[in-house]
Design a protein around this motif. Structure first.
Motif, mmCIF file in Angstrom:
data_model
loop_
_atom_site.group_PDB
_atom_site.id
_atom_site.type_symbol
_atom_site.label_atom_id
_atom_site.label_comp_id
_atom_site.label_asym_id
_atom_site.label_seq_id
_atom_site.Cartn_x
_atom_site.Cartn_y
_atom_site.Cartn_z
ATOM 1 N N PHE A 1 0.828 -1.206 0.000
ATOM 2 C CA PHE A 1 0.000 0.000 0.000
ATOM 3 C C PHE A 1 0.866 1.261 0.000
ATOM 4 O O PHE A 1 0.586 2.221 -0.725
ATOM 5 C CB PHE A 1 -0.918 0.007 1.226
ATOM 6 C CG PHE A 1 -2.134 -0.863 1.107
ATOM 7 C CD1 PHE A 1 -2.407 -1.559 -0.054
ATOM 8 C CD2 PHE A 1 -3.017 -0.989 2.158
ATOM 9 C CE1 PHE A 1 -3.524 -2.365 -0.175
ATOM 10 C CE2 PHE A 1 -4.151 -1.777 2.062
ATOM 11 C CZ PHE A 1 -4.405 -2.475 0.890
ATOM 12 N N LEU B 1 2.393 1.784 -3.411
ATOM 13 C CA LEU B 1 1.403 2.219 -4.398
ATOM 14 C C LEU B 1 1.023 3.676 -4.202
ATOM 15 O O LEU B 1 0.848 4.421 -5.171
ATOM 16 C CB LEU B 1 0.156 1.333 -4.315
ATOM 17 C CG LEU B 1 0.334 -0.115 -4.789
ATOM 18 C CD1 LEU B 1 -0.971 -0.875 -4.618
ATOM 19 C CD2 LEU B 1 0.804 -0.187 -6.227
ATOM 20 N N ARG C 1 -8.343 -10.174 -11.710
ATOM 21 C CA ARG C 1 -7.647 -8.992 -12.208
ATOM 22 C C ARG C 1 -6.808 -9.304 -13.445
ATOM 23 O O ARG C 1 -6.643 -8.454 -14.332
ATOM 24 C CB ARG C 1 -6.764 -8.404 -11.106
ATOM 25 C CG ARG C 1 -7.547 -7.647 -10.056
ATOM 26 C CD ARG C 1 -8.228 -6.452 -10.691
ATOM 27 N NE ARG C 1 -9.030 -5.712 -9.736
ATOM 28 C CZ ARG C 1 -9.771 -4.664 -10.043
ATOM 29 N NH1 ARG C 1 -9.821 -4.235 -11.295
ATOM 30 N NH2 ARG C 1 -10.474 -4.038 -9.142
ATOM 31 N N ARG D 1 -16.230 2.197 -6.482
ATOM 32 C CA ARG D 1 -15.047 1.326 -6.543
ATOM 33 C C ARG D 1 -15.092 0.358 -7.720
ATOM 34 O O ARG D 1 -14.122 0.239 -8.471
ATOM 35 C CB ARG D 1 -14.917 0.527 -5.240
ATOM 36 C CG ARG D 1 -13.782 -0.502 -5.251
ATOM 37 C CD ARG D 1 -13.774 -1.337 -3.983
ATOM 38 N NE ARG D 1 -14.959 -2.166 -3.861
ATOM 39 C CZ ARG D 1 -15.074 -3.389 -4.391
ATOM 40 N NH1 ARG D 1 -14.084 -3.921 -5.081
ATOM 41 N NH2 ARG D 1 -16.182 -4.090 -4.223
ATOM 42 N N TYR E 1 -8.472 2.847 -8.607
ATOM 43 C CA TYR E 1 -9.131 1.754 -7.877
ATOM 44 C C TYR E 1 -8.459 1.503 -6.523
ATOM 45 O O TYR E 1 -9.127 1.278 -5.514
ATOM 46 C CB TYR E 1 -9.095 0.487 -8.736
ATOM 47 C CG TYR E 1 -9.743 -0.717 -8.096
ATOM 48 C CD1 TYR E 1 -11.100 -0.969 -8.282
ATOM 49 C CD2 TYR E 1 -9.015 -1.598 -7.312
ATOM 50 C CE1 TYR E 1 -11.706 -2.071 -7.702
ATOM 51 C CE2 TYR E 1 -9.614 -2.700 -6.717
ATOM 52 C CZ TYR E 1 -10.957 -2.931 -6.911
ATOM 53 O OH TYR E 1 -11.552 -4.014 -6.325
ATOM 54 N N HIS E 2 -7.144 1.567 -6.512
ATOM 55 C CA HIS E 2 -6.414 1.185 -5.294
ATOM 56 C C HIS E 2 -6.541 2.217 -4.189
ATOM 57 O O HIS E 2 -6.425 1.879 -3.005
ATOM 58 C CB HIS E 2 -4.962 0.889 -5.653
ATOM 59 C CG HIS E 2 -4.872 -0.167 -6.705
ATOM 60 N ND1 HIS E 2 -5.176 -1.479 -6.451
ATOM 61 C CD2 HIS E 2 -4.605 -0.085 -8.037
ATOM 62 C CE1 HIS E 2 -5.075 -2.180 -7.570
ATOM 63 N NE2 HIS E 2 -4.737 -1.347 -8.543
ATOM 64 N N ILE F 1 -9.495 1.103 -2.268
ATOM 65 C CA ILE F 1 -9.198 -0.010 -1.364
ATOM 66 C C ILE F 1 -8.481 0.488 -0.119
ATOM 67 O O ILE F 1 -8.824 0.108 1.016
ATOM 68 C CB ILE F 1 -8.342 -1.065 -2.085
ATOM 69 C CG1 ILE F 1 -9.111 -1.646 -3.276
ATOM 70 C CG2 ILE F 1 -7.914 -2.163 -1.124
ATOM 71 C CD1 ILE F 1 -10.435 -2.264 -2.915
ATOM 72 N N TYR G 1 -8.192 -7.138 -2.867
ATOM 73 C CA TYR G 1 -8.395 -6.619 -4.215
ATOM 74 C C TYR G 1 -7.123 -5.972 -4.771
ATOM 75 O O TYR G 1 -6.768 -6.181 -5.934
ATOM 76 C CB TYR G 1 -9.544 -5.611 -4.217
ATOM 77 C CG TYR G 1 -10.882 -6.232 -3.926
ATOM 78 C CD1 TYR G 1 -11.504 -7.060 -4.854
ATOM 79 C CD2 TYR G 1 -11.529 -6.000 -2.721
ATOM 80 C CE1 TYR G 1 -12.727 -7.641 -4.592
ATOM 81 C CE2 TYR G 1 -12.759 -6.575 -2.449
ATOM 82 C CZ TYR G 1 -13.356 -7.401 -3.379
ATOM 83 O OH TYR G 1 -14.569 -7.977 -3.117
ATOM 84 N N THR G 2 -6.457 -5.196 -3.944
ATOM 85 C CA THR G 2 -5.204 -4.596 -4.406
ATOM 86 C C THR G 2 -4.114 -5.646 -4.514
ATOM 87 O O THR G 2 -3.327 -5.640 -5.466
ATOM 88 C CB THR G 2 -4.791 -3.454 -3.463
ATOM 89 O OG1 THR G 2 -5.645 -2.331 -3.722
ATOM 90 C CG2 THR G 2 -3.349 -3.030 -3.691
ATOM 91 N N SER H 1 -4.460 -7.248 -7.868
ATOM 92 C CA SER H 1 -3.918 -6.496 -9.000
ATOM 93 C C SER H 1 -2.398 -6.574 -9.045
ATOM 94 O O SER H 1 -1.802 -6.723 -10.115
ATOM 95 C CB SER H 1 -4.358 -5.034 -8.911
ATOM 96 O OG SER H 1 -5.740 -4.907 -9.133
#
Length: 497
Positions: free
Chosen positions: A174, A177, A297, A346, A354-355, A358, A417-418, A421
């Motif tokens: 996270f 990103l 994804r 989302r 998108y991230h 999340i 979800y992240t 990806s």
């Protein structure tokens, strides 16, 4: 082969299989609740699911299971057998910490909450859902306290869905990103080329979109004899390697929303269908939850959002939708990849922003569970973080904290979800060493892509922990590096940066 009476491993797997069959039956009831059940059926369905959940808890926590696990752990097992014992031990230890009545109360509350959420979302009424959410929070905090009395609540609930991928790894991803994507999105906003929306001002009837999405599922190879495509309020996948069902939803003004949702859910189904038939009922025939999103994804982004896909799929797209006769493959590709930070939903967000959705949910969940945020404060906190990360504020709670159904089922699940990806990009990089992915897409040889994923991910079931499986499949530990490299190259090219 040893008999149940003399072989503790055979006895254990028989017990685990019965539990899996029961849970999968509950899954079918859950699918029906969201897809075909009449609204008036909710009270009975809640009782049915609560009862099955209680029976499942009793099966898993039976004293015999503990004795069999002890015997198996003292035996000479091969690697696959040891994996079955490891996964069952984890579930057993966790479940025996939680009283059966709490399991049933949570299942009942979760089932009832789905109907409450649907009504609150439709009416844009956060207050109508707030008491229900607080009840669920209390039940989950109570459950977490039973499992790990001295640990914070959020990490304990995170472990429900991602027990073999450390939370520290996710939080590092996270952070990476945030550092990479926020500046990239800002650069696109300030310096990128404008990409037109070729569907602006048009409407696409649901019957046309339905035909298109069924055609898309066929195009990718979704088998009619082991799956089906339906509508639901929130797209999802449910099932086993023998029956993996998917749902989608349609927006009248945006045909790509339903299409990308269908492709996404197809990816989930591909994982379920790629599991070993001969191990159905055991952890070896069950998906590794921590990596499930990587499959959806991969198909959504690394197949469905590529130029190659649109060059080959465009005739099918035009065949089923009216008003798109002049659409080019490049226009469709650009439309599928437009960055739209202003989008507050989302599941409709673009591949980059998108991230931030999340990360926002992850942070709000933590604050709420830790008691730093009350249920009444969630909408304002949501808007604050949306403005901070995306520069946009939803006008209604139905487009804010009520947009997702997930809190009716669990907390701590959004990071997957992240992670999906990030892992999808890492798997794609590894796949490219073996296959010409673009060539496979242009040739409609989607089976080759599916077979690669089955060989490297699906067939292993839960033999490996998540971090082990990532290294087995890609040769490297999980990190954000491949995704960041992919995103910067793709969107730099797309937006002329």
């Amino acid at each position: 082969m040893a008999t149940r009476d003399t072989d503790p491993y055979a006895a254990l797997t028989e017990h685990v299989e019965r539990l899996t069959y029961l849970e999968d039956a509950s899954g079918v009831l859950g699918w029906d609740q969201q897809v075909t059940m009449p609204e008036g059926g909710a009270p009975a369905r809640g009782k049915q699911l609560s009862t099955l959940s209680g029976i499942g808890h009793d099966l898993l926590t039976d004293d015999e299971v503990g004795d069999l696990l002890d015997a198996c752990e003292a035996a000479d097992l091969d690697d696959e057998e040891a994996a079955v014992v490891r996964e069952t031990r984890r579930r057993y230890d966790r479940a025996t910490s939680v009283p059966g009545d709490l399991v049933e109360r949570h299942a009942q509350a979760s089932s009832d909450a789905q109907q409450t959420w649907q009504g609150a979302k439709a009416d844009d009424d956060w207050d109508a859902f707030a008491d229900t959410l607080d009840e669920l929070r209390e039940l989950r905090v109570e459950r977490a306290t039973h499992i790990a009395p001295d640990a914070p609540t959020y990490p304990t609930l995170y472990d429900d869905g991602m027990p073999t991928l450390p939370l520290a790894t996710v939080e590092e991803i996270f952070a990476d990103l945030k550092d990479a994507l926020v500046p990239l999105v800002d650069d696109i906003r300030e310096n990128g080329d404008d990409l037109a929306d070729p569907f602006a001002g048009q409407s696409f009837p649901e019957d046309e979109q339905s035909a298109l999405n069924h055609a898309a599922a066929d195009f990718l190879g979704y088998p009619d004899d082991r799956g089906r495509l339906d509508l639901s309020a929130h797209p999802f996948t449910s099932g086993t390697q023998f029956d993996a069902r998917i749902t989608t939803r349609y927006k009248e003004k945006s045909p790509l929303d339903g299409l990308t949702a269908t492709i996404h859910e197809f990816g989930h189904a591909s994982y379920q269908l790629g599991l070993r038939d001969d191990e159905y009922g055991t952890p070896l025939g069950s998906a590794r939850g921590e990596v499930h999103e990587s499959q959806s994804r991969f198909w959504e982004n690394h197949v469905g959002r590529t130029r190659a896909f649109w060059e080959t799929f465009l005739p099918t797209f035009k065949e089923h939708l009216s008003g798109v006769d002049d659409l080019t493959a490049e226009e469709a590709y650009e439309a599928a990849n437009r960055i739209a930070p202003e989008n507050v939903i989302r599941v409709e967000a673009d591949e980059l922003t998108y991230h931030m959705h999340i990360i926002l949910r992850h942070e709000i969940e933590g604050e709420y569970l830790d008691g730093d945020l009350t249920v009444e404060e969630i909408p304002a906190r949501w808007n604050e973080k949306m403005e901070e990360y995306l520069g946009v504020t939803p006008e209604a709670t139905g487009d804010g904290p009520l947009q997702d159904i997930h809190w009716t089922g669990r907390f701590g699940g959004f990071p997957s979800y992240t992670v999906g990806s990030v892992l999808a990009a890492q798997l794609t990089a590894a796949m490219e060493e073996d296959l010409d992915i673009e060539g496979c897409i242009r040739d409609e040889a989607f089976d080759k892509l599916w077979e690669w994923q089955t060989e490297h991910v699906h067939r292993h079931g839960q033999r490996y922990t998540a971090d082990e499986l990532v290294e087995v499949a890609t040769g490297e530990p999980l990190s954000a590096d491949a995704f960041i490299e992919y995103a910067e190259a793709k969107f730099g090219d797309l937006y002329g940066l």
